[in-house]
Design an enzyme around this catalytic site. Structure first.
Site, PDB file in Angstrom:
ATOM      1  N   HIS A  83       0.927  -1.217  -0.103  1.00  0.00           N
ATOM      2  CA  HIS A  83       0.072  -0.065  -0.063  1.00  0.00           C
ATOM      3  C   HIS A  83       0.932   1.153  -0.028  1.00  0.00           C
ATOM      4  CE1 HIS A  83      -3.912  -2.115   0.172  1.00  0.00           C
ATOM      5  NE2 HIS A  83      -3.354  -2.677   1.283  1.00  0.00           N
ATOM      6  N   CYS A 140       0.166   2.020  -5.408  1.00  0.00           N
ATOM      7  CA  CYS A 140      -0.689   2.880  -6.083  1.00  0.00           C
ATOM      8  C   CYS A 140       0.101   4.503  -6.412  1.00  0.00           C
ATOM      9  CB  CYS A 140      -1.854   3.215  -5.045  1.00  0.00           C
ATOM     10  SG  CYS A 140      -2.866   1.939  -4.553  1.00  0.00           S
TER      11      CYS A 140
END
Length: 260
Positions: free
Chosen positions: A153, A221
């Site tokens: 993440h 991301c």
């Protein structure tokens, strides 16, 4: 007998209210016209929106920064388990088996960010909640030919600053026997559906069945706090250091017993 006492006014107070006093006057009614109702309604909903906004702000701050404490705690537990597993394998090597999702697999050092993590098997949401996780689509281990690809993440404590890495930066993978040093050679931002980035050799389709290079790929991301794209960092194996020789110089300062 007729009383000569004057009848007391019903508006007189106990103190013998006098003319010109204020206690005997009627109170004015509060204005409750349409304008006051509208103002009250706007004030009420304004307070609701303000409170909701503050709660959302606190939640967002926790999502970004508060989860780092949980990540650190989980990483400590994983690190202990990983060391125990490596020690057990050295004493009594067992048969090869399929990697268990969420189980610790290796350790990744990024000296340029002064960070290291235990890498687990799998990239499902539960697997990478507090750890980077390796893609298990292809069979490739640390230091082996093929692509050891890792996802995490974009949060503080994980791959938040991955964009700070550039060509020539060093990353190190550790397994039970060796330290494997990789050097970054390319970064790119792609769309989420671009799964080719974790192929055995993303730059040579013909070698997918028999890759000739040992690659390390990190994915997360992009941009920060969004998931519209994916940031990819590729590195290639440059050196293998047996653990009996100690940690490579590039990460020696990150050893658990290193002086502050």
């Amino acid at each position: 007998m007729v009383s000569t006492t004057e009848p007391q006014s019903p508006h007189a107070d106990d103190d013998g209210g006098h003319e010109g006093g204020t206690r005997g006057r009627r109170r004015r009614r509060k204005n409750t016209g349409p304008g006051e109702v509208v103002r009250g309604t706007v004030r009420f909903f304004g307070e609701i929106l303000l409170t909701s906004g503050l709660l959302m702000l606190f939640y967002a701050a926790y999502e970004v920064y508060g989860s780092q404490f949980e990540t650190d705690r989980e990483q400590q537990d994983l690190a202990q388990g990983l060391e125990e597993n490596w020690a057990a394998v050295e004493e009594e090597p067992g048969p090869d088996s399929e990697p268990l999702p969420g189980a610790a697999d290796s350790r990744l050092y990024v000296p340029g960010l002064d960070l290291d993590w235990v890498v687990v098997n799998g990239t499902e949401p539960d697997d990478i909640l507090y750890s980077p996780g390796r893609y298990t689509w292809f069979d490739s281990g640390p230091g082996q030919e093929g692509n050891y690809a890792i996802a995490a993440h974009r949060t503080p404590g994980l791959f938040w600053d991955l964009d700070l890495l550039g060509d020539g930066d060093v990353m190190v993978l550790e397994d039970g026997e060796n330290f494997y040093t990789y050097e970054v050679f390319q970064e790119e931002t792609v769309l989420p559906q671009d799964s080719w980035v974790v192929d055995p050799d993303p730059f040579d389709d013909a070698s997918d069945e028999d890759p000739e290079r040992a690659l390390l790929t990190l994915t997360t991301c992009a941009p920060k706090l969004n998931n519209t794209h994916r940031l990819i960092v590729w590195a290639e194996l440059t050196e293998t250091t047996p653990k009996s020789e100690g940690m490579p110089d590039s990460i020696a300062h990150m050893a658990p017993d290193a002086e502050e």
